[in-house]
Design an enzyme around this catalytic site. Structure first.
Site, PDB file in Angstrom:
ATOM      1  N   CYS A  45      60.155  35.005  43.444  1.00  9.34           N
ATOM      2  CA  CYS A  45      59.146  34.784  42.685  1.00  9.34           C
ATOM      3  C   CYS A  45      57.903  35.158  43.249  1.00  9.34           C
ATOM      4  O   CYS A  45      57.707  34.647  44.339  1.00  9.34           O
ATOM      5  CB  CYS A  45      59.096  33.425  41.980  1.00  9.34           C
ATOM      6  SG  CYS A  45      57.585  32.753  41.202  1.00  9.34           S
ATOM      7  N   ASN A  63      32.725  27.676  27.100  1.00 13.23           N
ATOM      8  CA  ASN A  63      33.853  27.817  27.905  1.00 13.23           C
ATOM      9  C   ASN A  63      34.824  28.959  26.958  1.00 13.23           C
ATOM     10  O   ASN A  63      35.894  28.376  26.587  1.00 13.23           O
ATOM     11  CB  ASN A  63      34.547  26.393  27.832  1.00 13.23           C
ATOM     12  CG  ASN A  63      35.629  26.231  28.726  1.00 13.23           C
ATOM     13  OD1 ASN A  63      36.597  25.208  28.613  1.00 13.23           O
ATOM     14  ND2 ASN A  63      36.100  27.038  29.953  1.00 13.23           N
ATOM     15  N   CYS A 121      37.001  31.169  33.401  1.00 13.58           N
ATOM     16  CA  CYS A 121      38.156  31.398  34.343  1.00 13.58           C
ATOM     17  C   CYS A 121      38.071  32.597  34.808  1.00 13.58           C
ATOM     18  O   CYS A 121      38.930  33.036  35.481  1.00 13.58           O
ATOM     19  CB  CYS A 121      39.391  30.533  33.826  1.00 13.58           C
ATOM     20  SG  CYS A 121      39.731  31.545  32.333  1.00 13.58           S
TER      21      CYS A 121
END
Ligand SMILES: C[S@@+](CC[C@H](N)C(=O)[O-])C[C@H]1O[C@@H](n2cnc3c(N)ncnc32)[C@H](O)[C@@H]1O
Length: 391
Positions: free
Chosen positions: A22, A315, A342
Site C-alpha cells: 500500500c 470552506n 485543503c
C-alpha cells in the site's frame, strides 16, 4: 525506513508501505516532524503577504487519528479481505492500518464474520462478478459507528437485513447502517441510491461539546480532533471582530457556523446538500440557538452572498471558491474573511483574486498525516482596515 529508525519514530513505520503493498501514505518515511515542517514550508511559499503572521502548525498524533475507513472488499466470501483491491483482483488486508483508532480496527473482525454469515460475495472488477465492493465505516468520539455497504445490486439486501441484529449484538455501538448501490463495473466508490436500514438515521459526532449529525453521505473531516481545533480557531477570530452578520459558505453539517454562533448577532450557513442542511438545523434546535439559520444554496454563485455580511467563512472542496465568488466577495460589504482550504494551490489562486483583502494570520493544521495534504486556515481583513493599500 529501517527498523531502528522505525522505533525512533513510532507511528511512522508501516509494514504495508515498506513492502509496497500500500503506498497511500506517500510521505510516511519522512518522519513526522519532517512532514510537518515540509507542509509549513509549502504553505509559506504559496501564501505570502507583508503582514501575515503564521501561528504554529497544529500537529496530529502519528497514528490512530483517522475517523473514517474506506475498505475495498476482496478475497472470498469465506475469507474476505478488507483494504485494497487492485484492477487484477489482488487484495491486501489493511485492517491493522495504523491510521485507524483501535476501536475501528477491532470492528473489522466482526464485519468479516458478518460477510461470511450473510454470504455476501466480494466483488471482482476483473471478473465482473460478486456483490460487495466497499465497507465504509466512520467512528464518532463516543465510539458510535456509522456503517455503509457499497453493493453492486440489491441481491444480498435481504440477507444483510436478516443478519443485521446479530451484527448489532457484536458491535453494540453500531448506529446508522445503510446500503449504497453502485451497479457500474468501474472502480467508482459509490452510486446515487442510498438505502437506510432499520436503526438511527445519522451518526452523532460531538465536537467541542457541539452535536453534529452525519447522515450516511454527509461530508465530514476525517480527523475529528483537528477539525475541532479548526472550528475553535475560526471562532476565536470571529470573537475578535464580533460581526453583526456572519455567513458560513460550504457549511456542510454546520461545524464553523455553530462554533461561531456565540460571537455574531446572526449566522447564516449555506450549502448545496439538503441532507447536510437538515442535519445542521437539527443541531441548531438541539443547542437552542435562535440566531443561526441554514439554507440550501449554491455557494459558488454570487447569490451566495445575498443579504451581505460583515464576516464570511468559506470552506470549499479542493477546487476552491473560484472567480465568481471571489468577485462577489470583493464587491461586497464583507470586512473579515476566513478561508479554510485543503488545497493550498487553489487557496493561493483564490487569494490572488481577492486583492482587496490582506492575509493577517494563518495556520497549517495537519488533518492528513503521512500524505502531501494539509488544511490551511487564513484570516483576511479588507485592506482599508489594515492601513495597507491594494498592490
Ligand atoms: C470541504 S467540505 C466543508 C464542509 C464543512 N464546512 C465542514 O467543516 O465540514 C465542502 C462542502 O461544500 C459542499 N459543496 C460542494 N459544492 C458546493 C456548492 N457549489 N455550493 C455549496 N456547497 C457546496 C459539499 O457538500 C461539502 O459539504
Amino acid at each position: 525506513m529501517n527498523p531502528e529508525s522505525a522505533i525512533a519514530n513510532p507511528g511512522t513505520y508501516c509494514p504495508h508501505f515498506a513492502a509496497a503493498r500500500c503506498r497511500s501514505c506517500a510521505w510516511i518515511e519522512r518522519g513526522y516532524a519532517g512532514q510537518l515542517a515540509d507542509k509549513q514550508a509549502l504553505a509559506e511559499a504559496r501564501i505570502q503577504s507583508a503582514r501575515l503572521r503564521w501561528l504554529s502548525p497544529l500537529a496530529s498524533a502519528p497514528s490512530g487519528f483517522r475517523n473514517k475507513a474506506k475498505m475495498a472488499v476482496g478475497g472470498s466470501v469465506d475469507s474476505p479481505l478488507l483494504g485494497l483491491v487492485d484492477l487484477q483482483d489482488r487484495a491486501v488486508d489493511l485492517a491493522d492500518c495504523l491510521l485507524y483508532p483501535p476501536a475501528l480496527q477491532s470492528a473489522f473482525a466482526s464485519l468479516r464474520e458478518f460477510i461470511r454469515r450473510a454470504r455476501i460475495t466480494p466483488y471482482s472488477l476483473a471478473q465482473r462478478r460478486g456483490e460487495l465492493k466497499y465497507l465504509l465505516l466512520t467512528i464518532a468520539p463516543s465510539g458510535a459507528l456509522g456503517l455503509r455497504f457499497v453493493l453492486r445490486s440489491r441481491e444480498p439486501l435481504s440477507r444483510i437485513e436478516k443478519h443485521l441484529p446479530g451484527l448489532r449484538e457484536a458491535l453494540p455501538m453500531l448506529d446508522p447502517v445503510s446500503v449504497n448501490l453502485q451497479p457500474e463495473h468501474k472502480a467508482v466508490l459509490e452510486g446515487d441510491v442510498e438505502l437506510l436500514l432499520p436503526g438511527p438515521d445519522s451518526l452523532r459526532m460531538e465536537v467541542n461539546g457541539i452535536p453534529l449529525h452525519l447522515k450516511p453521505r454527509s461530508f465530514f473531516q476525517t480527523h475529528t480532533e483537528l477539525a475541532g481545533e479548526l472550528y475553535a480557531q475560526a471562532a476565536r477570530w470571529i470573537a475578535e471582530s464580533r460581526p453583526q452578520r456572519l455567513l458560513d459558505l460550504y457549511c456542510g453539517v454546520g461545524g464553523f457556523a455553530l462554533h461561531c454562533a456565540p460571537h455574531a448577532q446572526q449566522v447564516i450557513g449555506r450549502e448545496i446538500s439538503a441532507e447536510a442542511i437538515a442535519s445542521a438545523e437539527r443541531s441548531t434546535q438541539e443547542l437552542g440557538l435562535t440566531n443561526v439559520r441554514f439554507e440550501v444554496a449554491d455557494a459558488s454563485a454570487a447569490a451566495a452572498l445575498a443579504g451581505e455580511a460583515e464576516a464570511v467563512i468559506v470552506n470549499p472542496p479542493r477546487r476552491g471558491i473560484g472567480a465568481e465568488l471571489c468577485a462577489a466577495v470583493e464587491s461586497s460589504a464583507t470586512r473579515t474573511l476566513i478561508y479554510s482550504s485543503c488545497n493550498v494551490d487553489s487557496l493561493a489562486a483564490d487569494l490572488g483574486r481577492l486583492s482587496s483583502f490582506e492575509p493577517i494570520e494563518a495556520q497549517v493544521l495537519d488533518l492528513f498525516p503521512h500524505t502531501a495534504h494539509f488544511e490551511t486556515l487564513v484570516l483576511l481583513r479588507r485592506r482599508d482596515e489594515t492601513g495597507l493599500e491594494a498592490p
